[in-house]
Each structure stands twice: as structure tokens, then as C-alpha cells.
Design an enzyme around this catalytic site. Structure first.
Site, short mmCIF file in Angstrom:
data_model
loop_
_atom_site.label_atom_id
_atom_site.label_comp_id
_atom_site.label_asym_id
_atom_site.label_seq_id
_atom_site.Cartn_x
_atom_site.Cartn_y
_atom_site.Cartn_z
N ALA A 11 15.10 -6.32 -12.97
CA ALA A 11 14.85 -5.64 -11.68
C ALA A 11 15.24 -6.48 -10.46
O ALA A 11 16.09 -6.09 -9.66
CB ALA A 11 13.38 -5.23 -11.60
N ALA A 12 14.64 -7.66 -10.34
CA ALA A 12 14.90 -8.47 -9.14
C ALA A 12 16.30 -9.08 -9.17
O ALA A 12 17.04 -9.01 -8.19
CB ALA A 12 13.84 -9.57 -9.01
N GLU A 33 21.20 -14.18 -18.47
CA GLU A 33 20.02 -13.50 -19.01
C GLU A 33 19.79 -13.97 -20.44
O GLU A 33 20.70 -13.91 -21.26
CB GLU A 33 20.23 -11.98 -18.95
CG GLU A 33 19.27 -11.15 -19.76
CD GLU A 33 17.80 -11.39 -19.44
OE1 GLU A 33 17.42 -11.32 -18.27
OE2 GLU A 33 17.03 -11.67 -20.39
N SER A 39 19.51 -5.09 -17.03
CA SER A 39 19.48 -3.87 -16.22
C SER A 39 18.85 -2.68 -16.92
O SER A 39 19.47 -1.65 -17.11
CB SER A 39 20.93 -3.52 -15.83
OG SER A 39 20.96 -2.42 -14.99
N CYS A 43 9.71 -0.14 -16.79
CA CYS A 43 8.68 0.88 -16.53
C CYS A 43 8.80 2.05 -17.50
O CYS A 43 7.83 2.78 -17.69
CB CYS A 43 8.81 1.38 -15.09
SG CYS A 43 8.97 0.06 -13.90
N TRP A 434 -6.81 21.84 4.76
CA TRP A 434 -7.32 20.47 4.95
C TRP A 434 -6.92 19.68 3.71
O TRP A 434 -7.50 19.85 2.65
CB TRP A 434 -8.84 20.47 5.12
CG TRP A 434 -9.28 21.12 6.38
CD1 TRP A 434 -9.77 22.38 6.52
CD2 TRP A 434 -9.27 20.56 7.70
NE1 TRP A 434 -10.06 22.65 7.82
CE2 TRP A 434 -9.76 21.55 8.58
CE3 TRP A 434 -8.87 19.32 8.22
CZ2 TRP A 434 -9.87 21.32 9.95
CZ3 TRP A 434 -8.99 19.10 9.58
CH2 TRP A 434 -9.49 20.10 10.44
#
Ligand code: FAD
Length: 448
Positions: A11-12, A33, A39, A43, A434
Site C-alpha cells: 500500500a504505502a 519486496e 500491489s 483488506c 432528521w
């Protein structure tokens, strides 16, 4: 031309590499890696375990596609073992061949994620005991699922709960052992009870206040789990550990890169470490908490991607800032959506913030329109400033909309009065005159 090296290809790391490439086509960018995949959507792992999606569907880019479409060289199965800032070099080896690897860099990003916290529970080294951090873990776990009927999950955090749902959906007997007196320790106990009800309703055993004392086994394989206070050993064919992770900072520490009080790599708002030219982003780095005014650990993909993007911009020579986090997360537990943002009551109390809170139960849209669903919303407000500092929601309707509006309100320092006046969308199939969030704000106002 400047050479960028990124350690960690998810991810990062890959967000950073892609962003740097977009901003500067001339950069030479190499991603290293240690695993066999880059990649992919971590999740999505629970949905892969449940058989909803294949491993291939979780993968966004192969190294070949990354090279041809983005001109980023990604080398898999390469574990970096040392960073030498003085020589601007990283050293490691290919995991599959043992071949030594070394890369020079002008600017470096460390995006190495997390690793499982060492468990004190005897027996975690037995066969069929798994952590769930990477796609590799999930692929390995799937290979034993066919022979496993009873599965124990140690820890009732969000990964444990998502996995419980997935395993139940593929017909396993699942029991969660949680040492605290509630699941989802990041939420207040009254909200966690709703989650526990949903787990029970779908046949998941929930043992709260049940610290696990040992995993027991035969022939190297786990066969059971012994929890404190339990009369005997509960049989288990496999065990999933959700007992916590810690930032993967080993490389940084041996390179003289500072870690902060949280144990993660200390970074400033530009994602720079204390060593010039070396950045860190994602779960291995600290994330600045806007409510506490100091760095925290927030191991979540959305923060990792944002930090990665900021790091990528700065690797390409810009001066971009990471705005910070308010700790927003959401997950699905069977039919229930569960979300939280900001501080829980316990977290607010740890910060010595005087609070007032209210919880309401409402329907997600107009009561007369078909298919209404129940949702619960709890708001936590700073009694002195009257600002919203926390929101939690669980329910069978649209929880994400309420949590995201609350997260926006917290990030923009909104008072509960402002929140109660928000101009939100309404038509009977999608909401109420509401909105439940506004009703919850009114409930807090009555107590102030
Ligand atoms: C089951 C599960 C479900 C999740 N669900 C969600 C969700 O719904 N929403 C959400 O926002 N977040 C979710 N998360 C969290 C999210 O996946 C992580 O926060 C995110 O993946 C972190 O990204 P990262 O790049 O920092 O670390 P990672 O994705 O862990 O990537 C780090 C990479 O660095 C590599 N690496 C480590 N050390 C080295 C080394 N020495 N040399 C080379 N490479 C190295 C690792 O192999 C790894 O691939 C989930 C996590 C899990 C486990």
C-alpha cells in the site's frame, strides 16, 4: 537522474513509487519486496478466505505490468537486510536463490509494514497456527482449511472479526477468545455488545475475558486451546492469531533511523525520518493524531496510502504534508456494519478530556419506506469545547455515511451544535428527515 529505492511493495510503498513516477518521468525507481506478491489488497484477504474473490483479483499490478505501464522496476523475493545511510546503499538477498543484492539510492523510502507481535502464549510455534498479515499468510491458511473443521481465533480485533465471518461462511465452527471483557477494544463496551450479539447470532462462539494460556498439540500440530478459567482444552484444528502487530522497524533501527515513543519510525509531516534523504510511510511509521496532538500507531490501509502518496511527492522533490489521522475504520461483521472515528470514551479519558456522550437507536431511512434497517450511533463530545471528538456506529443500514460525516466533522473541529445543523441529503429511500447522526447530536446537546 535521481535514483529512488522503496523497500516494501504494497500500500504505502507502491503508492509512493507510482506518485513519484507520475510527478517525474525521469526518476529511476526500484521497489524491493521480500514476498512473492506486490500491489495487492490486504483488506480483501477476508473475502479471499471466504472464497468470494480469488488471489489474482486482489492483485493490482504484476512486476511486469508495473514496469511496462509505469516504468517502475519491482523486484520480488528480495529481502533487504541492511540500510547504510553513509554509503546510500541497501543490502539484502534473494529469498529464493540466496543471491546477494545491493542497490544504491539518492532517496530511500522504508515502507515495511508490520510484523506479528511476539506472542507469550506457549504453543504458537505449532503447525496450523497462523497470523494474518500478508497474502502469503492467507494463501497458506487456505491450504489447511479443507482439513480444519474447528477454528479458534485468538483476539477479537477487527481482523479477527472479519476472519470469523469468512470462516463461518465457509462452514467452519469458529470460536473467538478475547482476553479483554469485550471484542473490538477500540470501541466502547456498549457498542461492542451489539457486535458480540451479531457474532453469536451467526453461530460464532465469543469468549470474552478469556486470555489464552496455551495452545496444545500432537505431532507438531495444534489440537486444542486452553483459556484461563475454562474447564478443559477446547479442541481446535487450526488457530488464527490476532494478538497484535508491531511496526517493522528492524532495518530502520540498525541504520540509526529514530523510532518514536510508539515504537514506529518517527517521521515529520513530510514523512521524513531523522536521516536526510530517507523517508518512511505506512504501518512501519508513526501517524500524527489530530485529536491527541501527537503521533500514534494507526495500522490501516487508508492512512498507509495517504502517507505513501505524500512520501512519493516528496521523493519527487515536492514539499507535501500528511494532514494526520482521526482513527477512522469500518468493517463488516455478517449483516452488521461497524465503524468508529475519533476517540472512544476510554481513549478520551486517557487524554483527560471531559466528555459527554449519547447513544441513539434509529432507522437508517424513513420508517414508512420498505426495508428500513436499524442502526445505533454513539457520539462523544468534549464537554468544554463542545467539539465532536468521537463517533461509533453499528447497524444493519448505512453506517459508513454516518461515520464518514462524523470523521469530517472531527477533522474540521466541528462543535456538536454545528453537527446538529448540518445540511445532509434526504429522500425517503436513503435517509430520514432528521438523519440519525443529527438525532444523535441533538441527544448530546440535551445533556450539555
Ligand atoms: C486481514 C486484513 C484486513 C484489513 N482490512 C482493512 C480494511 O478493510 N481497511 C483498511 O483501511 N485497512 C485494512 N487493513 C490494514 C491494511 O491492509 C494495512 O494497513 C496496509 O496494508 C499497510 O500498508 P503498508 O504498505 O504500510 O504495509 P504492508 O501492506 O504490510 O506492506 C509492507 C510490505 O513490506 C514488505 N517488507 C517488509 N520488510 C521487508 C524487507 N526487509 N525487505 C523487503 N520487503 C519488506 C512486506 O513483505 C510487505 O509486502 C487490513 C489488514 C489485514 C491484515
Amino acid at each position: 537522474m535521481a535514483k529512488i529505492v522503496v523497500i516494501g511493495g504494497n500500500a504505502a510503498g507502491l503508492t509512493a513509487a507510482s506518485r513519484a513516477r507520475r510527478l517525474d518521468p525521469r526518476l529511476e525507481i526500484t521497489v524491493l519486496e521480500k514476498g512473492p506478491y506486490i500491489s495487492y489488497s490486504t483488506c480483501g484477504i477476508p473475502y479471499y478466505v471466504a472464497g468470494d474473490v480469488s488471489a489474482e483479483q486482489l492483485l493490482s499490478f504484476s512486476p511486469a505490468r508495473l514496469l511496462s505501464e509505469r516504468n517502475i522496476e519491482a523486484r520480488i523475493n528480495v529481502e533487504i537486510e541492511e540500510v547504510l545511510p553513509s554509503r546510500k546503499r541497501v543490502f539484502g538477498r534473494r529469498i529464493d536463490t540466496g543471491e546477494r543484492v545491493s542497490e544504491q539510492f539518492d532517496r530511500l523510502l522504508i515502507a515495511t509494514g508490520v510484523k506479528p507481535r511476539t506472542s507469550q502464549i506457549p504453543g504458537t510455534g505449532l503447525g496450523n497456527v497462523f497470523s494474518m498479515i500478508s497474502l502469503e499468510d492467507a494463501v497458506r491458511f487456505r491450504t489447511v482449511l479443507g482439513h480444519s473443521r474447528k477454528i479458534a481465533i485468538v483476539g477479537g480485533g477487527y481482523v479477527g472479526l472479519e476472519m470469523a465471518e469468512s470462516l463461518r461462511r465457509v462452514g467452519k465452527q469458529v470460536t473467538i477468545f478475547e482476553r479483554q471483557n469485550q471484542v473490538m477494544p477500540s470501541m466502547d463496551a456498549d457498542m461492542a455488545r451489539i457486535v458480540e450479539y451479531e457474532l453469536n447470532r451467526h453461530g460464532v462462539g465469543v469468549r470474552i475475558s478469556s486470555p489464552v494460556e496455551a495452545l496444545v498439540g500432537n505431532d507438531d500440530h495444534v489440537t486444542g486451546i486452553k483459556a484461563k478459567g475454562a474447564l478443559g482444552v477446547e479442541p481446535s484444528d487450526a488457530v488464527l492469531l490476532d494478538t497484535g502487530v508491531r511496526p517493522n522497524t528492524d532495518l530502520a533501527e540498525t541504520a540509526g533511523i529514530r523510532t518514536g515513543p510508539t515504537g514506529a519510525i518517527a517521521v515529520n509531516e513530510y514523512m521524513e525520518t531523522n536521516v536526510p534523504g530517507i523517508f518512511a510511510a505506512g504501518n512501519c511509521a508513526e501517524a500524527f493524531c489530530l485529536l491527541r496532538g501527537r503521533p500514534i500507531l494507526h495500522h490501516i490501509g487508508t492512512v498507509a496510502a495517504k502517507q505513501g502518496r505524500v512520501a512519493g511527492e516528496n521523493l519527487a522533490g515536492r514539499r507535501s504534508k500528511f494532514a494526520g489521522t482521526v482513527g477512522t475504520t469500518i468493517l463488516r461483521v455478517f449483516d452488521l456494519a461497524v465503524g468508529r472515528t475519533g476517540l472512544s470514551l476510554a481513549e478520551a479519558s486517557a487524554e483527560r478530556i471531559p466528555t459527554v456522550s449519547a447513544r441513539i437507536e434509529a432507522l437508517d431511512h424513513a420508517a414508512y419506506y420498505p426495508d428500513t434497517k436499524k442502526i445505533w450511533i454513539k457520539l462523544i463530545v468534549d464537554r468544554e469545547s463542545r467539539k465532536l471528538i468521537g463517533a461509533q456506529s453499528a447497524g444493519y443500514g448505512d453506517v459508513s455515511k454516518r461515520i464518514d460525516v462524523a470523521a469530517t466533522a472531527i477533522m474540521t473541529s466541528m462543535t456538536v451544535e454545528n453537527l446538529s445543523q448540518l445540511d445532509l441529503a434526504y429522500t425517503p429511500p436513503y435517509g430520514s428527515l432528521w438523519d440519525p447522526l443529527i438525532v444523535a447530536a441533538q441527544a448530546v446537546l440535551r445533556k450539555l
